[in-house]
Design an enzyme around this catalytic site. Structure first.
Site, PDB file in Angstrom:
ATOM      1  CD  GLU A 170     -38.526  30.776  36.386  1.00 46.36           C
ATOM      2  OE1 GLU A 170     -38.791  30.022  35.507  1.00 46.36           O
ATOM      3  OE2 GLU A 170     -38.143  32.105  35.885  1.00 46.36           O
ATOM      4  CD  GLU A 358     -33.478  32.647  35.788  1.00 50.09           C
ATOM      5  OE1 GLU A 358     -34.101  32.712  34.887  1.00 50.09           O
ATOM      6  OE2 GLU A 358     -33.387  31.504  36.646  1.00 50.09           O
TER       7      GLU A 358
HETATM    8  C1  GBH Z   1     -36.107  30.931  33.417  1.00 52.18           C
HETATM    9  O1  GBH Z   1     -37.502  31.002  32.995  1.00 52.18           O
HETATM   10  C2  GBH Z   1     -35.609  30.080  34.077  1.00 52.18           C
HETATM   11  O2  GBH Z   1     -35.388  30.083  35.431  1.00 52.18           O
HETATM   12  C3  GBH Z   1     -34.210  29.554  33.248  1.00 52.18           C
HETATM   13  O3  GBH Z   1     -33.877  28.313  33.710  1.00 52.18           O
HETATM   14  C4  GBH Z   1     -34.170  29.825  31.728  1.00 52.18           C
HETATM   15  O4  GBH Z   1     -33.300  29.392  31.339  1.00 52.18           O
HETATM   16  C5  GBH Z   1     -34.763  31.204  31.592  1.00 52.18           C
HETATM   17  O5  GBH Z   1     -35.723  31.887  32.300  1.00 52.18           O
HETATM   18  C6  GBH Z   1     -34.701  31.818  30.022  1.00 52.18           C
HETATM   19  O6  GBH Z   1     -35.846  31.120  29.863  1.00 52.18           O
HETATM   20  O7  GBH Z   1     -42.861  27.674  25.949  1.00 52.18           O
HETATM   21  O8  GBH Z   1     -44.141  29.645  25.076  1.00 52.18           O
HETATM   22  O9  GBH Z   1     -45.029  28.243  27.006  1.00 52.18           O
HETATM   23  C7  GBH Z   1     -37.997  32.066  32.587  1.00 52.18           C
HETATM   24  C8  GBH Z   1     -39.670  31.924  32.518  1.00 52.18           C
HETATM   25  C9  GBH Z   1     -41.543  30.697  31.599  1.00 52.18           C
HETATM   26  C10 GBH Z   1     -39.664  31.135  30.215  1.00 52.18           C
HETATM   27  C11 GBH Z   1     -42.251  29.746  30.643  1.00 52.18           C
HETATM   28  C12 GBH Z   1     -39.940  30.096  29.137  1.00 52.18           C
HETATM   29  C13 GBH Z   1     -42.086  28.935  28.443  1.00 52.18           C
HETATM   30  C14 GBH Z   1     -43.179  30.003  27.253  1.00 52.18           C
HETATM   31  N1  GBH Z   1     -40.153  30.782  31.535  1.00 52.18           N
HETATM   32  N2  GBH Z   1     -41.817  29.993  29.419  1.00 52.18           N
HETATM   33  S1  GBH Z   1     -43.865  28.665  26.341  1.00 52.18           S
END
Ligand code: GBH
Length: 451
Positions: A170, A358
């Protein structure tokens, strides 16, 4: 009596791979064991106010010690593959220099145990935890070279047994979320020029790692990236809206996957950033676009797009208020994103192979006796898997799917307050309990079809 229609065929292609995914800092714990160095996430999690409830990854799921038990869970599910990540600070505690044999030995044991259980290991080199000793972190171009040295070294150690290696997880998260929004380690809010430079170092690190892995891995090792490009999804399946979604995919991911696939920064991106555009050295873009054996995508939230008459040619349609969401506020439900990310990437960039590295969901799980009836997670997974299946049976080169996550774990800034597992983890006792979704996934795998 009712006329009997032909039953809908919900089966997957014969060789489709089903797996589960995790990441080192989210499950391992044992942060001070066997010579592991301090990571950016140790520092961040121990900074008051950064993580919900003051949680840290110090213990997490204790998978560093309990991995045999976790492999038993994988075996019960019947998965063909497991995606895990390697903790860079276990291998190079100070970032560079001499490798730490005890850290390497842990991943040797893990890989051997997976293979003994008949499970194919897929390894991610960098899922966000880097040695805190690296000066300047991702703001420093040298970190890209340090990552490549580490990734090449580990590929040399493991590629006799690990045949699928992802460089980084990511791009947008370890750059923007960490250096622009300040929500992930190291928690910075840099001005645009700083953010763009970090992004450049991120894609450069990926490209350098591809080359280092190829140089040091055994022949036949497949190298790819696990990215979470924004999942642009056409509001309806007509040529103009499909074209709009693909255009949005290309432009809005210009500093990330588009650069990796095309080897240049789009004029739209450079014009938009102006004087804040990244400083690029001769040869960087060719390194960034080093050929890949596969592309892996993490797919969660859709962004709906429609065709538009304006200069961009597309417009993002806001999520409607009534759209279902899972337990994490950002996790808007939109199974169509699954099909369209695969199709968009396939049509635009023609990767040799695609995986879903994922997909999964948080839910408000409650343990009642020894059961967790997470019917909403089953609903979510069924919807997304149906759409991935559509992409696979239509002939897009989608080879497999990794469910996030095998078990509840340290959900970054949300700590342990958000559960993504198909196994419930009682963090007091470290007991793992299969949820309804685990039973469901096992049936999907056993029958090779949506159930
Ligand atoms: C993935 O990210 C990760 O690779 C993994 O480690 C994680 O546990 C999983 O998904 C579940 O989250 O705080 O409102 O700004 C997923 C993409 C993008 C999800 C950023 C959380 C933060 C949103 N991520 N997002 S916010």
């Amino acid at each position: 009596t009712l006329a009997q229609a032909a039953p809908l065929d919900l089966s997957f292609p014969k060789d489709f791979v089903f797996g589960c995914a995790t990441a080192a800092y989210q499950i391992e714990g044992a942060v001070a064991e066997d010579g592991r160095g301090r990571s950016n996430w140790d520092v961040f999690a121990h900074t008051p106010g950064k993580i919900a409830n003051g949680d840290t990854g110090d213990v997490a799921c204790d998978s560093y010690h309990r991995y045999p038990q976790d492999i038993a869970l994988l075996r019960d599910l019947g998965v063909g593959a497991y995606r895990f990540s390697i903790a860079w600070p276990r291998i190079f505690p100070d970032g560079r220099g001499k490798p730490n044999a005890k850290g390497v030995a842990y991943y040797d044991r893990l890989v051997d145990a997976l293979l003994a259980a008949g499970i194919t290991p897929h390894a991610t080199m960098f899922h966000w935890d880097y040695p805190a000793a690296l000066p300047g972190g991702w703001q420093n171009r040298d970190t890209a070279y340090a990552l490549a040295d580490y990734a090449g070294y580990m590929a040399g150690e493991l590629s006799d047994r690990v045949k699928h290696i992802m460089t980084v997880n990511e791009l947008r998260c370890f750059t923007d979320l960490s250096h622009k929004e300040g929500l992930h380690a190291p928690g910075l809010k840099l001005p645009p020029a700083g953010v763009n430079q970090v992004r450049h170092h991120g894609v450069l690190a990926h490209g350098l790692a591809v080359q280092a892995i190829r140089a040091q891995a055994k022949p036949g090792t497949q190298v790819g990236i696990a990215d979470n490009m924004i999942a642009f999804t056409p509001v309806m399946e007509t040529p103009e809206h499909i074209a709009a979604a693909q255009k949005a995919t290309r432009i809005e991911n210009a500093m990330f996957l588009t650069a990796v696939m095309e080897g240049r920064y789009l004029d739209e991106y450079l014009a938009q950033e102006g004087a804040a555009a990244p400083k690029v050295k001769d040869g960087d873009m060719a390194i960034i676009a080093s050929p890949l054996d596969f592309v892996s995508l993490n797919v969660y939230t859709p962004e709906w797009v429609r065709a538009d008459d304006g200069p961009k040619g597309y417009k993002v349609v806001p999520h409607v208020a009534s759209s279902p969401r899972m337990a994490s506020p950002w996790l808007v439900v939109g199974p169509e994103a699954a099909y369209w990310t695969v199709r968009n990437v396939s049509e635009m960039w023609k990767p040799k192979a695609l995986y879903i590295s994922e997909n999964g969901a948080s839910a408000d799980d409650t343990l009642a006796g020894d059961r967790v009836d997470d019917a909403d997670r089953v609903m979510y997974l069924r919807g997304y898997l149906s759409q991935f299946r559509r992409a696979a049976v239509e002939g897009y080169p989608l080879k497999g799917y990794f469910l996030w996550s095998l078990m509840d774990n340290f959900e970054w800034a949300d700590g342990y307050s958000k559960r993504f597992g198909i196994h419930y983890v009682d963090f007091a006792s470290q007991r793992r309990v299969p949820k309804l979704s685990a039973r469901w996934y096992r049936e999907v795998i056993r029958r090779n079809r949506i159930v």
